[in-house]
Each structure stands twice: as structure tokens, then as C-alpha cells.
Design a protein around this motif. Structure first.
Motif, PDB file in Angstrom:
ATOM      1  N   TYR A 175      21.975  58.492   6.765  1.00 37.22           N
ATOM      2  CA  TYR A 175      22.399  57.766   7.957  1.00 37.22           C
ATOM      3  C   TYR A 175      23.826  57.233   7.862  1.00 37.22           C
ATOM      4  O   TYR A 175      24.355  56.740   8.849  1.00 37.22           O
ATOM      5  N   GLY A 176      24.444  57.341   6.683  1.00 32.06           N
ATOM      6  CA  GLY A 176      25.755  56.737   6.519  1.00 32.06           C
ATOM      7  C   GLY A 176      25.585  55.233   6.489  1.00 32.06           C
ATOM      8  O   GLY A 176      24.898  54.689   5.640  1.00 32.06           O
ATOM      9  N   SER A 221      26.223  61.570  16.673  1.00 31.56           N
ATOM     10  CA  SER A 221      26.520  62.992  16.480  1.00 31.56           C
ATOM     11  C   SER A 221      25.289  63.729  15.964  1.00 31.56           C
ATOM     12  O   SER A 221      24.645  63.295  15.003  1.00 31.56           O
ATOM     13  N   GLN A 222      24.994  64.886  16.569  1.00 28.04           N
ATOM     14  CA  GLN A 222      23.783  65.637  16.224  1.00 28.04           C
ATOM     15  C   GLN A 222      24.028  66.812  15.286  1.00 28.04           C
ATOM     16  O   GLN A 222      23.074  67.462  14.855  1.00 28.04           O
ATOM     17  N   ASN A 223      25.274  67.101  15.006  1.00 28.49           N
ATOM     18  CA  ASN A 223      25.581  68.202  14.101  1.00 28.49           C
ATOM     19  C   ASN A 223      27.009  68.045  13.598  1.00 28.49           C
ATOM     20  O   ASN A 223      27.738  67.121  14.004  1.00 28.49           O
ATOM     21  N   ALA A 224      27.424  68.944  12.704  1.00 27.30           N
ATOM     22  CA  ALA A 224      28.754  68.841  12.113  1.00 27.30           C
ATOM     23  C   ALA A 224      29.864  69.050  13.133  1.00 27.30           C
ATOM     24  O   ALA A 224      31.009  68.639  12.909  1.00 27.30           O
ATOM     25  N   LYS A 225      29.541  69.669  14.269  1.00 23.89           N
ATOM     26  CA  LYS A 225      30.542  69.861  15.313  1.00 23.89           C
ATOM     27  C   LYS A 225      30.814  68.570  16.084  1.00 23.89           C
ATOM     28  O   LYS A 225      31.765  68.513  16.864  1.00 23.89           O
ATOM     29  N   GLY A 226      29.963  67.565  15.901  1.00 25.95           N
ATOM     30  CA  GLY A 226      30.163  66.288  16.568  1.00 25.95           C
ATOM     31  C   GLY A 226      29.587  66.210  17.962  1.00 25.95           C
ATOM     32  O   GLY A 226      29.999  65.375  18.766  1.00 25.95           O
ATOM     33  N   HIS A 227      28.606  67.040  18.275  1.00 25.20           N
ATOM     34  CA  HIS A 227      28.026  67.051  19.618  1.00 25.20           C
ATOM     35  C   HIS A 227      27.187  65.789  19.848  1.00 25.20           C
ATOM     36  O   HIS A 227      26.172  65.570  19.182  1.00 25.20           O
ATOM     37  N   LEU A 228      27.606  64.968  20.793  1.00 30.99           N
ATOM     38  CA  LEU A 228      26.873  63.769  21.174  1.00 30.99           C
ATOM     39  C   LEU A 228      25.835  64.077  22.249  1.00 30.99           C
ATOM     40  O   LEU A 228      24.879  63.322  22.430  1.00 30.99           O
ATOM     41  N   GLU A 255      25.678  70.923   6.494  1.00 32.01           N
ATOM     42  CA  GLU A 255      26.366  69.810   7.159  1.00 32.01           C
ATOM     43  C   GLU A 255      26.466  68.642   6.169  1.00 32.01           C
ATOM     44  O   GLU A 255      25.646  67.735   6.161  1.00 32.01           O
ATOM     45  N   VAL A 256      27.493  68.711   5.317  1.00 29.16           N
ATOM     46  CA  VAL A 256      27.588  67.820   4.159  1.00 29.16           C
ATOM     47  C   VAL A 256      28.692  66.783   4.375  1.00 29.16           C
ATOM     48  O   VAL A 256      29.864  67.140   4.489  1.00 29.16           O
ATOM     49  N   PRO A 257      28.348  65.496   4.437  1.00 26.57           N
ATOM     50  CA  PRO A 257      29.377  64.454   4.561  1.00 26.57           C
ATOM     51  C   PRO A 257      30.258  64.407   3.309  1.00 26.57           C
ATOM     52  O   PRO A 257      29.846  64.852   2.227  1.00 26.57           O
ATOM     53  N   PRO A 258      31.470  63.877   3.444  1.00 28.44           N
ATOM     54  CA  PRO A 258      32.377  63.793   2.290  1.00 28.44           C
ATOM     55  C   PRO A 258      31.730  63.044   1.116  1.00 28.44           C
ATOM     56  O   PRO A 258      31.111  62.008   1.293  1.00 28.44           O
ATOM     57  N   GLY A 259      31.866  63.647  -0.075  1.00 29.43           N
ATOM     58  CA  GLY A 259      31.369  63.017  -1.289  1.00 29.43           C
ATOM     59  C   GLY A 259      29.887  63.155  -1.524  1.00 29.43           C
ATOM     60  O   GLY A 259      29.367  62.619  -2.514  1.00 29.43           O
ATOM     61  N   MET A 260      29.190  63.866  -0.652  1.00 36.12           N
ATOM     62  CA  MET A 260      27.737  63.997  -0.784  1.00 36.12           C
ATOM     63  C   MET A 260      27.359  65.382  -1.307  1.00 36.12           C
ATOM     64  O   MET A 260      28.146  66.325  -1.257  1.00 36.12           O
ATOM     65  N   LYS A 261      26.114  65.484  -1.789  1.00 40.38           N
ATOM     66  CA  LYS A 261      25.559  66.764  -2.228  1.00 40.38           C
ATOM     67  C   LYS A 261      25.047  67.535  -1.017  1.00 40.38           C
ATOM     68  O   LYS A 261      24.883  66.966   0.067  1.00 40.38           O
ATOM     69  N   PRO A 262      24.780  68.841  -1.172  1.00 43.06           N
ATOM     70  CA  PRO A 262      24.251  69.620  -0.034  1.00 43.06           C
ATOM     71  C   PRO A 262      22.792  69.299   0.291  1.00 43.06           C
ATOM     72  O   PRO A 262      22.200  69.952   1.133  1.00 43.06           O
ATOM     73  N   GLY A 270      23.044  59.958  12.655  1.00 42.07           N
ATOM     74  CA  GLY A 270      23.879  61.071  13.080  1.00 42.07           C
ATOM     75  C   GLY A 270      24.452  61.824  11.898  1.00 42.07           C
ATOM     76  O   GLY A 270      24.272  61.460  10.734  1.00 42.07           O
ATOM     77  N   ILE A 271      25.156  62.907  12.212  1.00 40.62           N
ATOM     78  CA  ILE A 271      25.720  63.798  11.192  1.00 40.62           C
ATOM     79  C   ILE A 271      27.229  63.831  11.366  1.00 40.62           C
ATOM     80  O   ILE A 271      27.733  64.204  12.428  1.00 40.62           O
ATOM     81  N   VAL A 272      27.938  63.439  10.326  1.00 43.91           N
ATOM     82  CA  VAL A 272      29.398  63.432  10.356  1.00 43.91           C
ATOM     83  C   VAL A 272      29.915  64.018   9.048  1.00 43.91           C
ATOM     84  O   VAL A 272      29.585  63.533   7.964  1.00 43.91           O
ATOM     85  N   THR A 273      30.702  65.077   9.149  1.00 46.39           N
ATOM     86  CA  THR A 273      31.348  65.678   7.994  1.00 46.39           C
ATOM     87  C   THR A 273      32.865  65.499   8.129  1.00 46.39           C
ATOM     88  O   THR A 273      33.361  64.917   9.095  1.00 46.39           O
ATOM     89  N   LYS A 274      33.588  66.027   7.165  1.00 39.38           N
ATOM     90  CA  LYS A 274      35.053  65.901   7.188  1.00 39.38           C
ATOM     91  C   LYS A 274      35.657  66.573   8.408  1.00 39.38           C
ATOM     92  O   LYS A 274      36.679  66.150   8.931  1.00 39.38           O
ATOM     93  N   GLU A 275      35.014  67.637   8.916  1.00 42.12           N
ATOM     94  CA  GLU A 275      35.548  68.399  10.043  1.00 42.12           C
ATOM     95  C   GLU A 275      35.047  67.905  11.397  1.00 42.12           C
ATOM     96  O   GLU A 275      35.449  68.415  12.436  1.00 42.12           O
ATOM     97  N   THR A 276      34.150  66.907  11.416  1.00 41.37           N
ATOM     98  CA  THR A 276      33.503  66.494  12.660  1.00 41.37           C
ATOM     99  C   THR A 276      34.481  65.812  13.615  1.00 41.37           C
ATOM    100  O   THR A 276      35.214  64.906  13.221  1.00 41.37           O
ATOM    101  N   THR A 277      34.451  66.253  14.870  1.00 41.66           N
ATOM    102  CA  THR A 277      35.153  65.583  15.965  1.00 41.66           C
ATOM    103  C   THR A 277      34.131  65.309  17.052  1.00 41.66           C
ATOM    104  O   THR A 277      33.504  66.235  17.572  1.00 41.66           O
ATOM    105  N   LEU A 278      33.966  64.047  17.404  1.00 40.21           N
ATOM    106  CA  LEU A 278      32.939  63.690  18.386  1.00 40.21           C
ATOM    107  C   LEU A 278      33.303  64.208  19.762  1.00 40.21           C
ATOM    108  O   LEU A 278      34.452  64.094  20.196  1.00 40.21           O
ATOM    109  N   LYS A 279      32.308  64.776  20.457  1.00 40.33           N
ATOM    110  CA  LYS A 279      32.592  65.363  21.765  1.00 40.33           C
ATOM    111  C   LYS A 279      31.292  65.525  22.560  1.00 40.33           C
ATOM    112  O   LYS A 279      30.184  65.507  21.990  1.00 40.33           O
TER     113      LYS A 279
END
Length: 359
Positions: free
Chosen positions: A334-335, A122-129, A212-219, A344-353
Motif C-alpha cells: 500500500y505504500g 492508481s490501479q496499475n503501473a501506467k497510473g490509471h485512476l 509492477e514493482v515500486p522503487p526499492g521493492m522486490k518483484p 494503489g500501484i505506483v512505480t518509478k514510471e507511473t504518471t497518474l491519469k
């Protein structure tokens, strides 16, 4: 995850690193073995694979190395991946006539080639592959806007994946040249010129996540620009976002004067034509860069007024199964650090697409 200690001692190589990834731009400009051209048979194979995929009715998310076989092209792709990970760190594939295909067909071809190099991230919080590098007319002063969505110059940086790829669909009216620089060369040159500043780049620096902040992380995340891990120099750098973290987050650790000077010198050296390599994109070109020992950038550009002529690149973030081990602090960005399943970038709202329009 433990907080990254600031200004703590981190391991560094005892001297210059050298090796095949330590190159200078003028030398690479003379030796253009990194620019490979498809053979006629390879293009015929790629064309057949595009039409077989299209006829199958499957969606882009189904593309894998197994479902998009390229037996003739695979040895070239295997050699290219080895060169990316263990050699000079970049390559260009030229000769794909993108004008013959729709954007959906070109995307299928690009994903098919990319699948033979690594998994998609994923390249952004929107989940764009499948990413789109295109001027969307956005304002970089917006803290969630990233530079690739504008026509602004991109400073030298790395992306948050093992390998980044670009497919050129259309070029700008003028400008937008790709530039790359070896971070191994930059390290060795900085060691030669200013060893005190070299050392400063081995301490963690807060880097803005641009919302684009993953769950539990700082900005922001705290990772050194240079890390010496298992005998390899691994780089993660976005000077624009290190500086924006200082401006936007008063509670993030403050850079020292020496650290500011170090990233200023790193930028100055990366922009030196005696160090970097400029690369003009042609429609159909596929560029691949190893983020861990290469920085890349782009110049300002002016686009065409007509919407259908405007500069447009497709981008992939790839995670090869043959990639190197990464330092523990990279987990902030990197998770997972699992080889073949990281970045990649994955947040709480991310859906891969996969999307076929820039957004």
C-alpha cells in the motif's frame, strides 16, 4: 523497510469473529437490501451534475466531492459507505441508464459518485485512476499481464485498495458473473474445519507484483492472507499471484506444504455456493466492495464478435477517509498506511491519469 519474517508467530483472534460482515451467500440472496435503486430525483440530480461538469470544460481529474455536488444522493452514499466499512462489506447501486450517455459522461458520473466515497488510487503501473475491465486479447502467460485484461476466470482475490468499485457499461454475450465472498466467514469456517490451516494463513506469503514493482521493492511482496490488527480481521489475497510467485521467482521464500494446502482450501471454500454470492451485472450497475473483509471474482465469459458490443466495466480503487488502520506489513503493497492516502500501484514510471479507452 524491514523484510517480513516468514513463518513467524502473528496474532490471531481467539475464536470465531462473526458480526455483520460474516454472511453466507444464500442468506444475502434472500435479503437483497444491499441492492439499492436510485430514486427519480437522485437520477435527475446526477444527470444535472453530468451536464454541469461537461459545460464547465474541466477534465476528469478535477472531479471531487466538492466540485461534483450531489446533495440529494449524498445521504444514500454516506449510508452505503458506512455499510461497506462497518457492515456487510458490499453494496450495489442500480438504475443509472448508462445507454443515455457517452463513455465520457458515464465516467464523469461514476467518478462523481466515487468521489463521495473516497479518493482515487492508481490501479496499475501506467497510473490509471479510472480502470477498464475488458478483454484485450492478451496472454496471461505473459508475466506482466493481469487477469482483468483477459476473458479468463478471475479467482477470488482482493485488490490493493480499501474499496473497489465497478460500473457496468456493457455485458458479455454470456458469463462474466460477479461473485463475492466474506473473508470473515471464510476465516470462521476454516477455524471450524481446519484450525491448523487457519493458522497458516496468518504467516506472510510471497505474492507476485506482475512486473509492477515500486522503487526499492522486490518483484513480490510478503504479507499474510489474514491479519488480526486492532481487533479486526484484514485480508489481502491473490491466490493466482501467490502461486505465480512460487513459479516465477526461485529466490522468493518457499511455501510449506501446509501453506499450499491452506490456500487450496481457502479457494475451495470461496467457490462454494453455500458461502459465496453471485451477482449478475446490468448496464449501469455500480458495485462497491470493501477489500479488507471481502474477496471477489468473475467467471469466464464469451464476448460478442462486434467490438462495440463487448463486455466493458469501469473500475475505481478508492481510499475513504473513514477507513480502518492497516497492519504495518501492508506498507509493502500500500505504500503509505495513512488513512485517506494509501493503496494503489505506483512505480518509478507511473504518471497518474484518467483514460477513456481500455489499454
Amino acid at each position: 523497510m524491514p523484510e517480513a519474517p516468514m513463518n513467524a508467530p502473528f496474532p490471531m483472534p481467539a475464536g470465531p469473529i462473526g458480526g455483520p460482515a460474516a454472511w453466507f451467500g444464500p442468506d444475502m440472496d434472500r435479503d437483497r437490501s444491499w441492492a439499492m435503486t436510485y430514486t427519480g430525483a437522485e437520477l435527475d440530480e446526477l444527470d444535472a451534475a453530468i451536464h454541469a461538469f461537461e459545460s464547465s470544460g474541466r477534465d476528469l481529474g478535477s472531479i471531487t466531492a466538492e466540485s461534483f455536488p450531489l446533495p440529494l444522493l449524498k445521504p444514500k452514499l454516506d449510508a452505503m459507505l458506512h455499510e461497506l466499512l462497518h457492515g456487510r462489506g458490499f453494496a450495489l447501486l442500480r438504475g443509472f441508464d448508462v445507454s443515455r450517455y457517452s463513455i465520457a459522461q458515464a465516467a464523469a458520473a461514476y467518478l462523481g459518485v466515487g468521489a463521495h466515497l473516497g479518493g482515487f488510487r492508481s490501479q496499475n503501473a501506467k497510473g490509471h485512476l479510472l480502470g477498464h475491465v475488458k478483454d484485450l486479447g492478451l496472454d496471461i502467460r505473459n508475466p506482466t499481464v493481469r487477469y482483468y485484461q483477459t476473458n479468463r476466470k478471475l479467482e477470488f482475490h482482493t485488490d490493493s485498495c480499501d474499496v473497489v468499485g465497478l460500473l457496468c457499461l456493457k455485458t458479455a454475450k454470456w458469463g462474466g458473473e460477479s461473485r463475492i465472498a466474506s473473508s470473515v466467514t471464510l476465516h470462521d469456517e476454516m477455524l471450524r474445519r481446519r484450525p491448523d490451516l487457519r493458522a497458516a494463513l496468518f504467516t506472510p506469503m510471497p505474492t507476485d507484483r506482475r512486473g509492477e514493482v515500486p522503487p526499492g521493492m522486490k518483484p513480490w511482496f510478503d504479507v499474510p492472507v489474514f491479519s488480526w490488527h486492532e481487533g479486526q480481521l484484514t485480508t489481502i489475497y491473490a491466490g493466482q499471484y501467490i502461486r505465480s510467485a512460487q513459479a516465477n521467482f526461485p529466490d522468493c521464500p518457499r511455501l510449506t506444504a501446509l501453506e499450499h494446502e491452506a490456500i487450496d482450501l481457502l479457494d475451495e471454500m470461496a467457490n462454494d455456493p453455500a458461502i459465496n454470492l453471485g451477482m449478475e451485472f446490468l448496464p449501469g450497475d455500480m458495485q462497491f466492495v470493501h477489500n479488507h473483509n471481502m474477496l471477489h471474482s468473475r467467471g469466464d465469459f464469451e464476448d460478442f464478435a462486434e467490438l462495440d458490443k463487448r463486455r466493458h466495466l469501469l473500475r475505481l480503487w478508492l481510499c475513504p477517509k473513514q477507513a480502518r488502520p492497516l497492519p504495518p506489513l501492508f506498507a509493502q503493497r500500500y505504500g503509505s498506511l495513512e488513512i485517506g492516502n494509501r493503496g494503489g500501484i505506483v512505480t518509478k514510471e507511473t504518471t497518474l491519469k484518467f483514460v477513456l479507452e481500455a489499454q
